[in-house]
Design an enzyme around this catalytic site. Sequence first.
Site: not given
Lengths: 189, 418, 269
Positions: A154-155
Amino acid sequence: MAATTHDAGTRRDFLYVASGAMGAVGVAAIAWPFIDQMNPSTAALALASTEVDLSAVQPGQQVIVKWRGHPLFVRRRTPAEIASAKAVDVNSLPDPLAYNDNLPDNSPATDANRAIKPEWLILIGVCTHLGCTPTVSTPQMPEGDYGGWLCHCHGSQYDTAGRIRKGPAPRNLQVPPYSFLSATRVKVG
Amino acid sequence: MSGPSTYNPKSGLERWLDTRLPILRLAHDTIQTFPTPRNLNIWYTFGGILTFCLAIQIITGIVLAMHYVANATLAFDSVESIMRDVNYGWLMRYMHANGASMFFLAVYIHMFRGLYYGSYKAPRELIWIIGVLIYLLMMATAFFGYVLPWGQMSFWGATVITNLFTAIPVVGTHIATWLWGDFAVGDATLNRFFSLHYLLPFIIAAVVGLHIWALHVPGNNNPLGIDVKTPQDTVPFHPYYTVKDAFYLVLFVILFAVFVFYAPNFFGNPDNYQQANPLVTPPDIVPEWYLLPFYAMLRSIPNKLLGVIVMFGAIATLVFIPWLDTSRVRSCRFRPLMKQFFWAFLVACVLLGYCGGQSVDAARFGIPLVWVARIASIYYYVFFWLIMPIVGLIETPKKLPASIAQSVLGDSAAAPAE
Amino acid sequence: MRLTTVTLGTGLGLAIGLLASTSAFALDTARLAPKEEAFSFEGPFGTYDRGALQRGYQVYKEVCSACHSAQHLAFHNLAEAGGPEFSEAQARALATAVKVPADPNDKGETTDDKGVPLMRSATLADHFPSPYPNENAARANNSGALPPDLSMIVKAREGGPQYVYSILTGFGGHAPAGFKVTDGKYYNPYFEGWNITMPPPLKDGTVTYSDGTKATVDQEAHDVVTFLAWASEPKLEERKRFGFGVMVFLVVLAGLLFGAYRKVWKDAH
């Protein structure tokens, strides 16, 4: 006659109550082994500690070791990585706490509080967002903007001290309890 | 004797429950007020003890199943891991293994009690037959369970007993292959034995429910073997028999504890601490002690098929006992001739058990044990098929007391010395 | 007269010849009953002698482990309560002194260029390694016999600790007349058949005890059997301690219940 029966009654009651109570105590006492047997066995606990040999790890390199079922990041930091971690203002961090099991709970996330020896950064490699394993950033293959780790799920982006800088993860990567047995051997857990 | 329920729900909660699921009524009627003969002795406490044994085996078994691995390569090591690494694993394992022995000790006492006091006679025939079914299920469960540690005795005991099926003509080998799931006892066999070992105790529990239900129709027999005639003959189950059963249960648990904590391998065989090796047969293959009498019968017959028939026939015989015994008197207390044959039967069973535990060619005092086993096996069959019918007809029983109450509360001269 | 003498003589000669030959076949080579040797862990209150356990580990490590595995023992067991109770540091040192097969390296190799397995130092979590990679190798190195795993040897043999002790100290006797020791084996009457493939493992001074105890064969055997008994039953002390509490509790409970039983039934007879 009535008095004898009354005495006999209370005596019987006492014996009843005492036996019943003792029986109940016995059942509770024997229940403990049946509950405790589900706790981790000594075989599992023996693996609660892992020793890592550091001699083969080069500066700028990371090895991943399995510890208590999780990936453990053992990273040998270059002087540049240490310097960039030290240069960060703790108050500007999304998460200012060290999360270091070797230190008290509310220690701030200074670089000194993230590693016992600055050269060796040891972290539990579980992203504090939803549990994926972040990918390490190297000069040859940078991951994220902070030179530490990037979690591809999710970065979330971590810096060279494993602190969260950007992304949905709420906390810095956890530092496990560890100690150096020698210059090239560390015991984790 | 089961009669109308006397349960009277007092609180609101009790009434609510009683109209929806009368479980408290059931408990009240069966455990609290159930009229029980007032002269039950120690030998009547073993039913309750057996229920306790079943509960212990199920609880320790479920706990062991959390750690045991039913795979031929891993089973033996998983049991050792339970003994060494699992918290209190040694306690769980020793309770389960010794619990099985205690279970059978109790069941044999329970069965011999039934034989001595004529508890199998009308109207309790079905209680007896259900009991034989429970006994069979227990033996199957114990057999499957003993295979699970996958030691030398586990493996070779399984091999010997499953090979018995090959004695059946025409279909025998096919049945054996079907049981094994392979050409010999192996991993496939172990896995299915584990499944069945986990299943059967719950079937036993259900059949025990039927056993107690069937008992509660006529009510308990008693050492005098005479029927309950008046309410003076009985006392309510609680507190009289709850406290008596509890006391004798604790004595039984003391014996159990002595084995578990101080002699945990007394009933076991050292060969079972060696991992199963299909290529090496141990010098003496023996089952656990509680199966030895039947093992002795099997080995005493030189013909394989006949040996199997004699062994299974011995257990099947038990079903017919209610009709084989022709006596009008139930209890051996009043049957001076039958009593002697009963004790001889007990001796024969013990002798058979002893022979079963020795090697096939053993001899004592110059007598080959195989002949002792043959004579004891013959007596086993003669006791049920000849002695029981004949003695019942020719015996002169002693005079029965007028009633239980009179025997217990009244003139004690009327009650016999035992 | 002469005929009688000849007949008698022939008969006697035949009889003696038969007796002599049948006595060889009739020689019962069933193992002797084990020697009576007392151990500290026997009896309801028995415990393991820590010194004997530590010395016994030394004997196992220096003598037995060359041929016998003990795969159910792990190095962390050496530091646990109820056993030799080495300190954790000592146990770690004992582990580090032992080599176990290494995990595959970065190239995925488990052996070096010559095919020799790569090894690493053991950790506390590791089990005792086996001296041979498999059964065939074990047999090939021991005249076809398989040295049994010793983790449970004391429980796996009829006669228990006394049996193992008798085997270890039963060498060196003279075989009785009429018994021929098989080639390649050794005479030990405490072993079934009297022929054992294992050479006598213990001599006076085979090991040098660090605590200064004199290392006679009897002492070494006693110590290693104590160690092996613990290896078979590491929970013995915990079990007996727990058992004592349970027995006391049950006896008191039985007393209370007996009182209750008598009171309830007092007026019923």
